[in-house]
Design a protein around this motif. Structure first.
Motif, mmCIF file in Angstrom:
data_model
loop_
_atom_site.group_PDB
_atom_site.id
_atom_site.type_symbol
_atom_site.label_atom_id
_atom_site.label_comp_id
_atom_site.label_asym_id
_atom_site.label_seq_id
_atom_site.Cartn_x
_atom_site.Cartn_y
_atom_site.Cartn_z
ATOM 1 N N VAL A 35 0.855 -1.180 0.000
ATOM 2 C CA VAL A 35 0.000 0.000 0.000
ATOM 3 C C VAL A 35 0.896 1.238 0.000
ATOM 4 O O VAL A 35 1.764 1.376 0.869
ATOM 5 C CB VAL A 35 -0.905 0.041 1.252
ATOM 6 N N TYR A 77 0.521 -5.452 5.994
ATOM 7 C CA TYR A 77 0.647 -4.557 4.845
ATOM 8 C C TYR A 77 2.072 -4.035 4.772
ATOM 9 O O TYR A 77 2.659 -3.667 5.786
ATOM 10 C CB TYR A 77 -0.319 -3.364 4.958
ATOM 11 N N PHE A 110 -2.257 -0.860 -3.915
ATOM 12 C CA PHE A 110 -3.245 0.114 -3.470
ATOM 13 C C PHE A 110 -2.558 1.435 -3.162
ATOM 14 O O PHE A 110 -1.387 1.455 -2.791
ATOM 15 C CB PHE A 110 -3.956 -0.367 -2.197
ATOM 16 N N LEU A 130 -9.157 5.205 -1.135
ATOM 17 C CA LEU A 130 -8.300 4.047 -1.314
ATOM 18 C C LEU A 130 -8.556 3.526 -2.719
ATOM 19 O O LEU A 130 -9.682 3.151 -3.056
ATOM 20 C CB LEU A 130 -8.628 2.963 -0.285
ATOM 21 N N LEU A 169 -9.612 -2.571 3.246
ATOM 22 C CA LEU A 169 -8.705 -3.534 2.619
ATOM 23 C C LEU A 169 -9.109 -4.971 2.956
ATOM 24 O O LEU A 169 -9.007 -5.863 2.112
ATOM 25 C CB LEU A 169 -7.263 -3.275 3.075
#
Length: 172
Positions: A35, A77, A110, A130, A169
């Protein structure tokens, strides 16, 4: 079925079973999702007399850092900043097409981005998004409001936004 076909079928079944075990077993996890957390835009239309640009710039940097730290804290993440030649790395500063290109070049799946708007001496609101760069779609968009123009107010806002992004997410 020939010996080779039987072996391929067995391998396929084993691979499918392993895939299910990895997804369902708490001890196994896939590689962390990547991300990118972009810089955030800031707008102050409060009309306050005192020049607070330096304070707001510092708070926005800290807000972004806190968001990155919170998202990466549990290890699920891989969070990274967005790189650009002329910071801040935001859709407004870079223009949307260049922002998307930079997001894709980062290798992230992302990207989280948005901005904060100070409306009055006490009220601020933000627009957080997002984007799934692979699917080319916005997965999540949230407007947040918070009171105060203090480090603590920004810290709380970053924690709330981080939780909301995590939820989005996980639901993807």
């Amino acid at each position: 079925m020939t010996g080779r076909a039987s072996g391929i079928a067995t391998f396929g079944a084993a691979a499918a079973l392993l895939s299910q075990m990895i997804q369902l077993s708490p001890g196994f996890s896939a590689a962390p999702l990547t991300v990118a957390v972009a810089d955030f835009d800031y707008f102050d239309t409060s009309g306050e007399v005192r020049d607070q640009r330096a304070e707001h710039r510092a708070r926005m940097l800290r807000f972004t850092e806190l968001l990155r730290e919170s998202l990466s804290s549990q290890g699920d993440y891989h969070v990274q900043p967005l790189e650009c030649t002329d910071p801040p790395c935001t859709p407004i500063n870079m223009q949307p097409a260049r922002f998307i290109d930079a997001s894709r070049r980062s290798g992230a799946r992302f990207v989280v981005y948005g901005g904060i708007h100070k409306m009055s001496t006490l009220v601020q609101w933000g627009d957080i998004q997002l984007l799934d760069l692979e699917a080319d779609k916005v997965l999540f968009r949230q407007n947040v409001t918070f009171r105060g123009d203090t480090d603590e107010a920004y810290r709380r806002a970053a924690a709330f936004v981080s939780g909301s992004v995590r939820d989005a997410l996980e639901k993807r």
